[in-house]
Design an enzyme around this catalytic site. Structure first.
Site: not given
Ligand code: PAF
Length: 300
Positions: A31, A180-181
């Site tokens: 990101h 993110s996981r």
């Protein structure tokens, strides 16, 4: 550096050329590279932070999705965001919506067939972000290759005056694609998850050697996958996300599978340059990403 909770305020804050980086939070270097790119090229960079319930096909996955507002706010601003748009659900969905955005064909395979309603949720929320914020440019990570195809087609077919900019897949130092996981993965899980990138890199090497047959490319990837609970390995057209028998147009090789309860996806993009197929394997970090050791921060 302003946090805004409404579309109206966010729109007012966007001056000059506006870049938007849509996110569901729990930010990582993937990101941040999109935010930095937007900040370097646009007058205003807006990061949206909204865990969109309509794109989750599994309520347990939505419940478990990592969240940490303060962490995301600080990271977004340090990477160059000017505005963080963090709406609550009533701003995004003031009532039970009767309208939604469906992108046909591109969603027939892979994530579209395995996660019913997922891309309708994604296309609808991204269309709402485009309509509500009116960015000039929007940035999406290439790790979600099918999502990039869906969003690009949606923006074109609905005449949103926004340029879609895909950004490189950012990888851990060992090759694991950032997600993110990943905060849910134990050390042993991470080892198993590496089967995905290792399969993709083996197939990429074969493409570098001139292989264009999809079955052989996919088999090279499958060869590296052992314990992982595999869902698919698929060579697909970059623009239409349709399965390919042969590498004869820009494509991506995509993999999805689960390690324990954590579902992971990854891909490499393949483009033609100077008469040759060139594989974009993404960019590797020199060291462990910021997601390491974040298991405690997730969910706070
Ligand atoms: O890629 C994501 O994080 C989400 O699908 C997006 C684009 C922010 C829409 O909710």
């Amino acid at each position: 550096m302003i946090v805004a909770a409404t579309f109206a305020e966010t729109r007012r804050l966007g001056s000059g050329i506006v870049g938007l980086v849509p996110t569901m939070g729990f930010l990582h270097e993937g990101h941040l590279s999109l935010i930095a790119r937007s900040s370097a090229s646009n007058d205003t960079t807006i990061v949206s932070l909204f865990v969109n319930p309509t794109q989750f096909d599994d309520p347990a996955d939505l419940e478990r999705y990592p969240r940490n507002f303060e962490r995301d706010r600080d990271l977004a601003f340090s990477a160059g965001a000017d505005v963080l748009f963090a709406p609550d659900e009533s701003e995004m969905y003031p009532r039970e919506p009767l309208a939604s955005v469906v992108v046909r064909q591109l969603t027939d395979h892979m994530e579209g067939s395995l996660r019913p309603g997922h891309f309708e949720g994604v296309a609808t929320v991204v269309a709402k972000l485009f309509a509500g914020i009116q960015p000039d440019v929007a940035y999406f990570g290439r790790k979600d290759a099918q999502q990039v195809s869906v969003v690009t087609t949606m923006a074109r077919d609905l005449s949103f005056p926004v340029q879609i900019e895909p950004g490189a897949t950012i990888r851990e130092y060992d090759g694991l694609a950032l997600s993110s996981r990943n905060v849910f993965l134990s050390d042993a899980d991470r080892e198993q998850a590496l089967e995905i990138s290792s399969g993709l890199f083996a197939a990429s090497d074969l493409i570098d050697d001139g292989e264009t047959d999809a079955a052989r490319i996919e088999a090279a990837c499958l060869d590296r996958i052992g314990d992982l609970d595999l869902e698919y390995v698929q060579l697909a057209d970059q623009a239409t996300a349709q399965p390919l028998d042969r590498l004869d147009r820009p494509a991506f090789l995509a993999v999805a599978g689960s390690v324990g309860a954590t579902r992971l996806i990854d891909n490499v993009a393949i483009d033609r340059m100077n008469g040759q197929w060139v594989v974009d394997r993404g960019e590797r970090l020199a060291e462990r990403s910021m997601l390491y050791g974040e298991n405690d921060a997730a969910g706070s």
